[in-house]
Design an enzyme around this catalytic site. Structure first.
Site, short mmCIF file in Angstrom:
data_model
loop_
_atom_site.label_atom_id
_atom_site.label_comp_id
_atom_site.label_asym_id
_atom_site.label_seq_id
_atom_site.Cartn_x
_atom_site.Cartn_y
_atom_site.Cartn_z
CG HIS A 161 -1.88 -1.13 1.29
ND1 HIS A 161 -2.65 -1.53 0.21
CD2 HIS A 161 -2.18 -2.00 2.30
CE1 HIS A 161 -3.38 -2.58 0.57
NE2 HIS A 161 -3.12 -2.89 1.83
ZN LIG Z 1 -3.89 -7.25 3.45
#
Ligand SMILES: [Zn+2]
Length: 292
Positions: free
Chosen positions: A114
Protein backbone atom coordinates in the site's frame (compact mmCIF):
# COMPACT_ATOMS: atom_id res chain seq x y z
CA UNK A 1 17.97 -25.70 1.06
CA UNK A 2 15.45 -22.89 0.78
CA UNK A 3 16.94 -19.45 1.52
CA UNK A 4 14.80 -17.76 4.21
CA UNK A 5 15.40 -14.11 5.04
CA UNK A 6 14.40 -12.99 8.52
CA UNK A 7 15.43 -10.65 11.32
CA UNK A 8 14.25 -10.58 14.95
CA UNK A 9 14.20 -6.78 14.49
CA UNK A 10 10.94 -7.17 12.52
CA UNK A 11 9.09 -7.47 15.81
CA UNK A 12 8.54 -3.72 16.03
CA UNK A 13 6.51 -2.43 18.95
CA UNK A 14 3.00 -1.38 17.97
CA UNK A 15 1.00 -1.53 21.22
CA UNK A 16 -2.70 -2.21 20.69
CA UNK A 17 -2.36 -2.33 16.88
CA UNK A 18 -4.15 -4.98 14.78
CA UNK A 19 -0.84 -5.91 13.11
CA UNK A 20 0.61 -8.85 15.05
CA UNK A 21 4.32 -8.10 14.67
CA UNK A 22 5.13 -11.13 16.83
CA UNK A 23 4.02 -13.28 13.90
CA UNK A 24 7.45 -12.96 12.30
CA UNK A 25 9.23 -14.54 15.27
CA UNK A 26 6.50 -17.15 15.73
CA UNK A 27 6.81 -18.22 12.09
CA UNK A 28 10.60 -18.37 12.33
CA UNK A 29 10.33 -20.57 15.43
CA UNK A 30 8.05 -23.04 13.67
CA UNK A 31 9.84 -23.50 10.38
CA UNK A 32 11.35 -26.89 9.63
CA UNK A 33 15.10 -27.13 10.11
CA UNK A 34 15.94 -27.64 6.43
CA UNK A 35 16.11 -23.95 5.55
CA UNK A 36 19.07 -21.65 5.02
CA UNK A 37 18.70 -18.60 7.29
CA UNK A 38 19.81 -15.22 6.00
CA UNK A 39 19.98 -11.93 7.88
CA UNK A 40 18.71 -9.02 5.82
CA UNK A 41 20.69 -5.85 5.16
CA UNK A 42 18.93 -2.50 5.34
CA UNK A 43 17.93 -1.06 1.99
CA UNK A 44 20.01 2.04 1.34
CA UNK A 45 18.37 5.44 0.83
CA UNK A 46 19.60 5.23 -2.77
CA UNK A 47 17.77 1.93 -3.20
CA UNK A 48 14.60 3.47 -1.79
CA UNK A 49 14.99 6.44 -4.15
CA UNK A 50 14.58 4.09 -7.13
CA UNK A 51 10.88 4.05 -6.18
CA UNK A 52 10.14 6.80 -3.68
CA UNK A 53 10.36 10.56 -4.20
CA UNK A 54 13.21 12.46 -2.55
CA UNK A 55 10.68 14.75 -0.82
CA UNK A 56 8.93 11.81 0.82
CA UNK A 57 12.17 10.07 1.82
CA UNK A 58 13.44 13.31 3.38
CA UNK A 59 10.27 13.50 5.48
CA UNK A 60 10.84 9.98 6.78
CA UNK A 61 14.54 10.50 7.32
CA UNK A 62 14.10 13.80 9.13
CA UNK A 63 10.97 12.77 11.04
CA UNK A 64 8.80 15.37 9.32
CA UNK A 65 5.73 13.28 8.46
CA UNK A 66 2.60 15.37 9.05
CA UNK A 67 -0.26 14.31 11.31
CA UNK A 68 -2.36 13.65 8.19
CA UNK A 69 0.34 11.49 6.63
CA UNK A 70 0.66 9.48 9.83
CA UNK A 71 -3.13 9.07 9.98
CA UNK A 72 -3.14 7.71 6.41
CA UNK A 73 -0.34 5.35 7.35
CA UNK A 74 -2.47 4.03 10.23
CA UNK A 75 0.63 3.40 12.34
CA UNK A 76 1.64 4.92 15.68
CA UNK A 77 4.68 6.49 14.01
CA UNK A 78 7.97 7.03 15.83
CA UNK A 79 11.35 7.68 14.16
CA UNK A 80 12.92 4.27 14.91
CA UNK A 81 10.23 2.67 12.73
CA UNK A 82 12.02 4.04 9.68
CA UNK A 83 15.01 1.77 10.34
CA UNK A 84 12.79 -1.26 10.96
CA UNK A 85 11.02 -0.74 7.66
CA UNK A 86 14.25 -0.08 5.76
CA UNK A 87 15.47 -3.42 7.07
CA UNK A 88 12.28 -5.11 5.93
CA UNK A 89 12.63 -3.58 2.46
CA UNK A 90 16.20 -4.86 2.38
CA UNK A 91 14.87 -8.30 3.31
CA UNK A 92 12.69 -8.44 0.21
CA UNK A 93 15.64 -7.26 -1.92
CA UNK A 94 17.79 -10.03 -0.44
CA UNK A 95 15.09 -12.65 -0.97
CA UNK A 96 14.68 -11.52 -4.58
CA UNK A 97 18.44 -11.83 -5.18
CA UNK A 98 18.42 -15.27 -3.57
CA UNK A 99 15.48 -16.30 -5.75
CA UNK A 100 17.37 -15.33 -8.91
CA UNK A 101 20.28 -17.40 -7.71
CA UNK A 102 18.40 -20.43 -6.40
CA UNK A 103 14.95 -20.38 -7.99
CA UNK A 104 12.94 -19.92 -4.79
CA UNK A 105 13.42 -17.82 -1.67
CA UNK A 106 11.20 -16.78 1.22
CA UNK A 107 11.12 -13.53 3.13
CA UNK A 108 9.49 -13.73 6.56
CA UNK A 109 8.38 -10.13 6.21
CA UNK A 110 7.52 -7.50 3.62
CA UNK A 111 4.67 -7.27 1.16
CA UNK A 112 4.13 -3.57 1.93
CA UNK A 113 1.99 -3.04 -1.16
CA UNK A 114 0.00 0.00 0.00
CA UNK A 115 3.02 2.34 -0.13
CA UNK A 116 3.09 4.80 -3.05
CA UNK A 117 6.07 6.70 -4.46
CA UNK A 118 5.24 9.84 -2.49
CA UNK A 119 3.31 8.63 0.56
CA UNK A 120 2.52 5.62 2.71
CA UNK A 121 -0.87 4.09 3.44
CA UNK A 122 -2.36 1.23 5.43
CA UNK A 123 0.63 0.13 7.59
CA UNK A 124 3.01 0.48 4.62
CA UNK A 125 5.49 3.40 4.68
CA UNK A 126 7.83 1.96 2.02
CA UNK A 127 7.08 -0.38 -0.89
CA UNK A 128 9.53 -3.29 -0.55
CA UNK A 129 8.05 -5.12 -3.55
CA UNK A 130 8.71 -2.23 -5.92
CA UNK A 131 12.13 -1.43 -4.46
CA UNK A 132 13.26 -5.07 -4.79
CA UNK A 133 12.26 -5.19 -8.45
CA UNK A 134 13.99 -1.89 -9.20
CA UNK A 135 17.14 -2.98 -7.33
CA UNK A 136 17.31 -6.23 -9.29
CA UNK A 137 16.72 -4.42 -12.57
CA UNK A 138 19.62 -2.13 -11.66
CA UNK A 139 22.03 -4.70 -10.21
CA UNK A 140 21.20 -8.10 -11.63
CA UNK A 141 20.42 -7.49 -15.29
CA UNK A 142 16.80 -8.57 -15.21
CA UNK A 143 14.39 -6.64 -17.37
CA UNK A 144 10.90 -8.01 -16.82
CA UNK A 145 9.34 -8.88 -13.48
CA UNK A 146 5.88 -9.77 -12.24
CA UNK A 147 4.05 -9.13 -8.98
CA UNK A 148 1.63 -11.86 -7.92
CA UNK A 149 -0.29 -10.16 -5.13
CA UNK A 150 -2.61 -12.56 -3.29
CA UNK A 151 -3.11 -10.45 -0.18
CA UNK A 152 -6.87 -9.96 0.38
CA UNK A 153 -6.39 -6.21 -0.10
CA UNK A 154 -5.72 -4.66 -3.50
CA UNK A 155 -2.06 -3.83 -4.21
CA UNK A 156 -2.78 -0.15 -4.84
CA UNK A 157 0.69 1.30 -4.24
CA UNK A 158 2.43 -1.28 -6.39
CA UNK A 159 -0.13 -0.85 -9.19
CA UNK A 160 0.39 2.90 -9.25
CA UNK A 161 4.18 2.75 -9.06
CA UNK A 162 4.39 0.45 -12.11
CA UNK A 163 1.36 1.88 -13.92
CA UNK A 164 3.30 3.15 -16.92
CA UNK A 165 6.08 0.57 -16.85
CA UNK A 166 5.67 -2.28 -19.35
CA UNK A 167 8.64 -4.13 -17.81
CA UNK A 168 6.68 -4.98 -14.65
CA UNK A 169 3.43 -6.94 -14.82
CA UNK A 170 1.28 -6.27 -11.76
CA UNK A 171 -1.39 -8.77 -10.81
CA UNK A 172 -3.66 -8.40 -7.80
CA UNK A 173 -6.34 -10.86 -6.70
CA UNK A 174 -8.24 -9.32 -3.82
CA UNK A 175 -11.64 -8.84 -2.18
CA UNK A 176 -13.31 -6.20 -4.34
CA UNK A 177 -15.30 -4.51 -1.57
CA UNK A 178 -12.53 -3.97 0.93
CA UNK A 179 -9.69 -1.54 1.61
CA UNK A 180 -8.42 0.40 -0.32
CA UNK A 181 -11.46 2.21 -1.71
CA UNK A 182 -9.46 3.67 -4.61
CA UNK A 183 -7.86 0.84 -6.58
CA UNK A 184 -5.51 2.08 -9.30
CA UNK A 185 -5.43 -0.36 -12.21
CA UNK A 186 -2.92 -3.21 -12.10
CA UNK A 187 -2.06 -4.93 -15.37
CA UNK A 188 -4.48 -7.60 -14.19
CA UNK A 189 -6.97 -7.11 -11.36
CA UNK A 190 -9.25 -9.87 -10.18
CA UNK A 191 -11.77 -8.55 -7.66
CA UNK A 192 -13.37 -11.33 -5.63
CA UNK A 193 -16.89 -11.06 -4.20
CA UNK A 194 -17.45 -10.98 -0.43
CA UNK A 195 -17.61 -14.41 1.17
CA UNK A 196 -16.04 -16.30 -1.76
CA UNK A 197 -15.05 -19.86 -0.84
CA UNK A 198 -12.05 -22.00 -1.82
CA UNK A 199 -13.58 -23.15 -5.07
CA UNK A 200 -14.48 -19.65 -6.29
CA UNK A 201 -11.17 -18.16 -5.19
CA UNK A 202 -8.97 -20.90 -6.65
CA UNK A 203 -10.88 -20.96 -9.95
CA UNK A 204 -10.30 -17.21 -10.34
CA UNK A 205 -6.62 -17.57 -9.48
CA UNK A 206 -6.09 -20.51 -11.88
CA UNK A 207 -7.66 -18.53 -14.68
CA UNK A 208 -5.39 -15.55 -14.08
CA UNK A 209 -1.96 -17.14 -13.61
CA UNK A 210 -1.35 -18.01 -17.29
CA UNK A 211 -1.89 -14.35 -18.19
CA UNK A 212 0.71 -13.27 -15.63
CA UNK A 213 3.25 -15.74 -16.95
CA UNK A 214 2.57 -14.74 -20.56
CA UNK A 215 4.39 -11.51 -19.69
CA UNK A 216 7.54 -13.71 -19.49
CA UNK A 217 8.89 -12.32 -16.20
CA UNK A 218 12.43 -13.12 -15.13
CA UNK A 219 11.36 -12.86 -11.48
CA UNK A 220 8.03 -13.06 -9.66
CA UNK A 221 7.46 -11.46 -6.28
CA UNK A 222 4.67 -13.43 -4.62
CA UNK A 223 2.67 -11.74 -1.85
CA UNK A 224 1.31 -14.71 0.06
CA UNK A 225 -1.07 -12.78 2.32
CA UNK A 226 -2.75 -14.82 5.04
CA UNK A 227 -5.72 -12.45 5.13
CA UNK A 228 -8.01 -14.15 2.56
CA UNK A 229 -8.50 -16.65 5.44
CA UNK A 230 -12.13 -17.06 6.57
CA UNK A 231 -11.38 -15.92 10.13
CA UNK A 232 -9.34 -12.86 9.28
CA UNK A 233 -10.45 -9.66 11.01
CA UNK A 234 -9.57 -7.40 8.06
CA UNK A 235 -10.69 -9.78 5.32
CA UNK A 236 -14.14 -10.82 4.14
CA UNK A 237 -13.56 -13.99 2.14
CA UNK A 238 -14.25 -17.57 3.23
CA UNK A 239 -11.03 -19.24 2.10
CA UNK A 240 -9.85 -22.08 4.36
CA UNK A 241 -6.31 -22.98 5.39
CA UNK A 242 -6.44 -25.87 2.90
CA UNK A 243 -7.56 -23.43 0.22
CA UNK A 244 -4.65 -21.10 0.98
CA UNK A 245 -2.20 -24.02 0.80
CA UNK A 246 -3.64 -24.92 -2.60
CA UNK A 247 -3.25 -21.27 -3.64
CA UNK A 248 0.44 -21.35 -2.70
CA UNK A 249 0.94 -24.59 -4.58
CA UNK A 250 -0.80 -23.23 -7.70
CA UNK A 251 1.28 -20.04 -7.76
CA UNK A 252 4.63 -21.63 -7.07
CA UNK A 253 4.11 -24.62 -9.36
CA UNK A 254 2.97 -22.40 -12.22
CA UNK A 255 6.08 -20.22 -11.84
CA UNK A 256 8.39 -23.23 -11.50
CA UNK A 257 6.95 -24.83 -14.65
CA UNK A 258 7.52 -21.57 -16.52
CA UNK A 259 11.09 -21.35 -15.17
CA UNK A 260 10.35 -18.14 -13.27
CA UNK A 261 12.19 -17.57 -9.96
CA UNK A 262 9.89 -16.71 -7.05
CA UNK A 263 10.60 -14.50 -4.06
CA UNK A 264 7.81 -14.80 -1.48
CA UNK A 265 6.90 -11.97 0.91
CA UNK A 266 4.32 -12.46 3.66
CA UNK A 267 2.14 -9.31 3.50
CA UNK A 268 -1.05 -9.25 5.64
CA UNK A 269 -2.63 -11.64 8.14
CA UNK A 270 -4.88 -10.57 10.99
CA UNK A 271 -6.69 -13.69 12.20
CA UNK A 272 -8.34 -13.34 15.60
CA UNK A 273 -5.91 -15.98 16.84
CA UNK A 274 -2.37 -15.15 15.66
CA UNK A 275 -1.61 -18.89 15.60
CA UNK A 276 -3.87 -19.23 12.56
CA UNK A 277 -1.95 -16.52 10.70
CA UNK A 278 1.32 -18.20 11.67
CA UNK A 279 0.08 -21.66 10.54
CA UNK A 280 -0.85 -20.27 7.13
CA UNK A 281 2.54 -18.62 6.58
CA UNK A 282 4.49 -21.64 7.85
CA UNK A 283 2.56 -23.82 5.41
CA UNK A 284 3.53 -21.48 2.56
CA UNK A 285 7.22 -21.95 3.36
CA UNK A 286 6.77 -25.73 3.68
CA UNK A 287 5.16 -25.80 0.24
CA UNK A 288 8.09 -23.85 -1.15
CA UNK A 289 10.49 -26.36 0.41
CA UNK A 290 8.53 -29.19 -1.20
CA UNK A 291 8.59 -27.58 -4.65
CA UNK A 292 12.28 -26.65 -4.78
ZN1 LIG B 1 -3.89 -7.25 3.45
Amino acid sequence: MLPVVYSPRYEIKLPGHVWPTDKYRLIAEQLPSEVEWREPREASWDDLALVHTSEYLAKIREDRLTANEIATLELPWYPALADGFRLMVGGTCDAARAALDRGLAAHLGGGLHHAFANHGEGFCPLNDVAVAIRVLQRDCGIRRAAVIDCDVHHGNGTAMIFERDPSVFTFSIHQQHNYPVFKPRSDLDVGIEDGADDQMYLAALSGALPRVLESRPELAVYLAGADPFEEDRLGGLAVTKAGLAERDRLVIEACRKAGVPVAMALSGGYAADVRDTVDIHVRTVEIMIGLQ
